[in-house]
Design a protein around this motif. Structure first.
Motif, short mmCIF file in Angstrom:
data_model
loop_
_atom_site.label_atom_id
_atom_site.label_comp_id
_atom_site.label_asym_id
_atom_site.label_seq_id
_atom_site.Cartn_x
_atom_site.Cartn_y
_atom_site.Cartn_z
N THR A 90 8.04 -6.00 43.18
CA THR A 90 7.33 -7.12 44.79
C THR A 90 8.09 -5.76 45.96
O THR A 90 8.08 -4.91 45.73
CB THR A 90 9.32 -8.02 44.86
OG1 THR A 90 9.57 -7.59 45.27
CG2 THR A 90 8.83 -8.56 43.65
N VAL A 91 7.29 -5.91 47.07
CA VAL A 91 7.29 -4.93 48.23
C VAL A 91 8.73 -4.44 47.63
O VAL A 91 9.19 -3.23 48.54
CB VAL A 91 6.56 -5.46 49.60
CG1 VAL A 91 7.24 -4.92 50.49
CG2 VAL A 91 5.33 -5.28 49.28
N LYS A 92 9.56 -5.64 48.36
CA LYS A 92 11.39 -5.06 48.15
C LYS A 92 11.47 -4.18 47.36
O LYS A 92 12.33 -3.35 47.19
CB LYS A 92 12.04 -6.47 48.21
CG LYS A 92 13.40 -6.61 48.75
CD LYS A 92 14.09 -5.71 50.13
CE LYS A 92 15.16 -5.77 50.07
NZ LYS A 92 15.98 -5.57 51.89
N GLU A 93 10.99 -4.62 46.09
CA GLU A 93 11.63 -4.06 45.19
C GLU A 93 10.81 -2.03 45.84
O GLU A 93 11.76 -1.13 44.70
CB GLU A 93 11.50 -4.38 43.65
CG GLU A 93 12.41 -5.69 43.80
CD GLU A 93 11.85 -6.62 42.38
OE1 GLU A 93 12.75 -7.45 41.41
OE2 GLU A 93 10.25 -6.43 42.25
N ALA A 94 9.51 -2.45 45.37
CA ALA A 94 9.01 -1.41 45.72
C ALA A 94 9.62 0.01 46.48
O ALA A 94 9.73 1.36 46.53
CB ALA A 94 7.95 -1.54 45.77
N LEU A 95 9.89 -0.92 47.21
CA LEU A 95 10.89 -0.15 48.81
C LEU A 95 11.81 0.70 48.68
O LEU A 95 12.33 1.59 48.90
CB LEU A 95 10.91 -0.44 50.39
CG LEU A 95 9.68 -0.85 50.84
CD1 LEU A 95 9.70 -2.05 52.01
CD2 LEU A 95 8.99 0.83 50.97
N GLN A 96 13.01 -0.22 47.78
CA GLN A 96 14.50 -0.05 47.02
C GLN A 96 14.09 1.13 45.86
O GLN A 96 15.10 2.09 46.60
CB GLN A 96 14.88 -1.25 47.31
CG GLN A 96 15.46 -2.38 47.91
CD GLN A 96 15.78 -3.93 46.56
OE1 GLN A 96 15.20 -3.90 45.68
NE2 GLN A 96 16.90 -4.07 47.53
N GLU A 97 13.21 1.30 44.85
CA GLU A 97 13.15 1.89 44.38
C GLU A 97 12.40 3.62 44.98
O GLU A 97 13.18 4.40 44.91
CB GLU A 97 12.37 1.86 42.89
CG GLU A 97 12.19 2.83 41.76
CD GLU A 97 11.48 1.87 41.59
OE1 GLU A 97 10.47 2.83 40.07
OE2 GLU A 97 11.27 0.93 40.83
N TRP A 98 12.11 3.00 46.39
CA TRP A 98 11.40 4.21 47.07
C TRP A 98 12.56 5.18 47.44
O TRP A 98 13.00 6.19 47.54
CB TRP A 98 10.77 4.19 47.65
CG TRP A 98 10.09 5.17 48.39
CD1 TRP A 98 9.83 6.80 48.55
CD2 TRP A 98 8.99 5.22 49.66
NE1 TRP A 98 9.54 7.28 49.22
CE2 TRP A 98 8.73 6.09 49.92
CE3 TRP A 98 8.40 4.18 50.74
CZ2 TRP A 98 8.09 6.90 51.43
CZ3 TRP A 98 8.04 4.53 51.66
CH2 TRP A 98 7.58 5.68 52.17
N GLN A 99 13.43 4.34 48.30
CA GLN A 99 14.54 4.77 48.74
C GLN A 99 15.67 5.48 47.48
O GLN A 99 16.18 7.33 48.35
CB GLN A 99 15.53 3.20 49.43
CG GLN A 99 16.88 3.72 50.50
CD GLN A 99 16.85 4.00 51.72
OE1 GLN A 99 15.44 3.99 51.63
NE2 GLN A 99 17.87 4.67 52.97
N ALA A 100 15.89 4.98 46.15
CA ALA A 100 16.89 5.11 45.48
C ALA A 100 16.53 6.92 45.03
O ALA A 100 16.71 7.77 45.14
CB ALA A 100 17.26 4.43 44.20
N ASN A 101 14.94 6.71 44.91
CA ASN A 101 14.18 7.99 44.29
C ASN A 101 14.60 9.14 45.30
O ASN A 101 14.18 10.23 44.72
CB ASN A 101 13.08 7.54 43.28
CG ASN A 101 13.21 6.91 41.96
OD1 ASN A 101 14.00 6.35 41.08
ND2 ASN A 101 12.12 6.17 41.81
N GLY A 102 13.78 8.53 45.79
CA GLY A 102 13.43 9.45 47.51
C GLY A 102 15.25 10.49 47.85
O GLY A 102 14.75 11.28 48.56
#
Length: 516
Positions: free
Chosen positions: A466-478
């Motif tokens: 989901t968009v929310k999940e993608a942003l959370q993963e981007w935040q963590a990986n980033g």
């Protein structure tokens, strides 16, 4: 070969005619000044970020030939920060060395050395940085002395130039480029849907796109494409939509991500939904049917441009597209599977938070005077001439950029369309962030934060997240990648842990432009 020679001959004749016109202009301009004084010959040095002796004839036609005709005792010399022609013969090691060069520092050397350039032609970001470093001369006194009518310029252009200079004017530009929304009048009429109008928001355009989408398979009509070339929706095209909001990916120190927010979620959510609903097409949707060909036509330049095939109701494009639509309509009878396009344009869509900001104007040829110029008065004369009405008459013929003088912005060749859409709205407010610029120069690997953002955006498009999940993963990986970049700001990085399987298999590093 015969046709090529004929084209070259015609081009030579047209250039000679232009020169003849400006010879007369030069005679008028030289009256009362020292233009013909052989004892007062001098050289004006023009600096650019990139170029080469090979393409200098084009640069001279573009910028200096007319000026030299008007000022016969001034010789023009071009200097380049980066000579791209020499790089064609460079070894791999020399290429790597070139990538490590800070082009901005080389620019400063060009401006402060023993034989500095007098005038420079640069983009708005570089001009803003030079102003911060006190390397440019303000033009306000010249403008006042020569009574330059700034009201004749497109207001949005002057607003941007003043923003760059903190309310002072350090440069003028003969042209600008911007984007608008093109729409297919016939498709809207057939659907019984009111077409877009100036000042509409992105949400309103998205709603219109939903209404205009219909059909299946090769007969599907899509409501909107964010690119005239119909390429897949991506992270960067969506960022252009929300550019006026100046959303940040990480903090000023480059240590903590800031993308898991309602603002980022809102920016991604609607475009992703429309893509998955096939309101916005993907590349596969637009692949031409191999059974359908334009017999007798050697090359079909429109097969992957859905606006030209009546398959997209609205698309984002620039001034170049107007000339291409004109050419298309004039030759469409030679392309049996296509029909004429009945089109018009409206302003670039806005955001509800900033309803009067179009967000798409770009100034790529700002002319400025080096504060250490040996010939500052000649430098100003060059800028004044290049942005004058006399020169604008010829610049207005460009099919890629528009004249900065409002008087010369007119529909081409008798066509009728809403040309004010190109400059009616305010552009994005230009804000030079010195700290952010410095951080990106010191840590060029920060560019990979966008790369993993694009990968996760693609996962959201495919429905893997989901968009929310993608942003959370981007935040963590980033956050993890930011720490790696902090310790390794310029060297190669192993991005495998942050990429999709497909990207990992490619094992290709994204090319980096040296010098920020």
């Amino acid at each position: 070969m015969q046709s090529i020679r004929r084209l070259r001959l015609l081009k030579s004749i047209s250039v000679m005619l232009v020169f003849a016109v400006f010879a007369a202009l030069a005679a008028a301009c030289s009256a009362g000044d020292d233009s013909d004084d052989p004892n007062n010959r001098r050289t004006l040095r023009i600096g650019l970020m990139s170029g080469s002796k090979e393409d200098e004839s084009y640069l001279r036609q573009q910028y200096s030939d007319m000026f030299e005709l008007a000022k016969k005792n001034i010789d023009i010399e071009f200097q380049y920060v980066s000579d791209w022609s020499s790089m064609r013969f460079a070894s791999e090691e020399e290429m790597k060395e070139q990538q490590r060069v800070d082009n901005y520092e080389k620019l400063k050397e060009m401006m402060t050395g023993a034989n500095p350039v007098d005038v420079l032609i640069l983009d708005q970001g570089t001009v803003a940085r030079l102003i911060q470093d006190n390397l440019l001369a303000p033009l306000d006194s010249y403008i006042k002395k020569d009574k330059i009518d700034l009201e004749a310029f497109v207001p949005a252009v002057m607003d941007t130039l003043r923003e760059i200079g903190n309310n002072q004017i350090y440069g003028l530009t003969p042209t600008f480029s911007s984007s608008v929304l093109f729409y297919n009048k016939k498709l809207f009429s057939e659907a019984g849907v009111n077409p877009p109008t100036d000042g509409m928001t992105w949400d309103q355009i998205f709603d219109l796109a939903v209404q205009m989408s219909k059909g299946t398979g090769k007969d599907r009509v899509f409501g909107l494409s964010l690119s005239d070339w119909g390429s897949d929706l991506n992270f960067y095209s969506v960022n252009n939509i929300v550019a006026p909001l100046k959303l940040r990916m990480y903090d000023d120190k480059g240590e903590t991500m800031s993308v898991d927010t309602p603002q980022w979620e809102r920016a991604w959510k609607r475009p992703v939904e429309l893509y998955r609903q096939k309101v916005i097409p993907n590349q596969e949707d637009l692949m031409p049917d191999p059974q359908e060909t334009n017999e007798g036509v050697r090359y079909d330049p429109y097969s992957n441009r859905p606006f030209f095939t009546n398959r997209v109701a609205m698309t984002i494009g620039g001034a170049y597209m107007i000339n291409e639509l004109k050419t298309f309509n004039e030759n469409v009878d030679k392309l049996k599977k296509y029909q004429p396009i009945d089109w018009d344009i409206v302003t670039y869509p806005t955001l509800p938070e900033m309803p009067d900001v179009g967000g798409s104007m770009y100034l790529g040829s700002i002319m400025v005077v080096n504060s250490k110029a040996q010939n500052p008065d000649d430098a100003w004369e060059f800028i004044k001439f290049s942005t004058s009405k006399e020169t604008a008459k010829f610049k207005a013929r460009s099919t890629y950029e528009m004249s900065s003088l409002t008087e010369f912005i007119k529909p081409i060749d008798g066509l009728s369309y809403n040309i004010e859409a190109f400059y009616k709205l305010k552009p994005n407010k230009f804000e030079y962030n010195e700290a952010e610029d410095k951080l990106n120069r010191e840590r060029p690997n920060l560019m990979y934060i966008s790369t993993i953002g694009d990968q996760l955006f693609q996962k959201a498009l495919r429905g893997d997240l989901t968009v929310k999940e993608a942003l959370q993963e981007w935040q963590a990986n980033g956050n993890k990648l930011l720490q790696e970049i902090k310790t390794n700001p310029t060297g190669e990085l192993d991005l495998t842990p942050y990429m999709s399987d497909e990207m990992s298999r490619q094992k290709e590093m994204v090319p980096r432009a040296a010098g920020g």
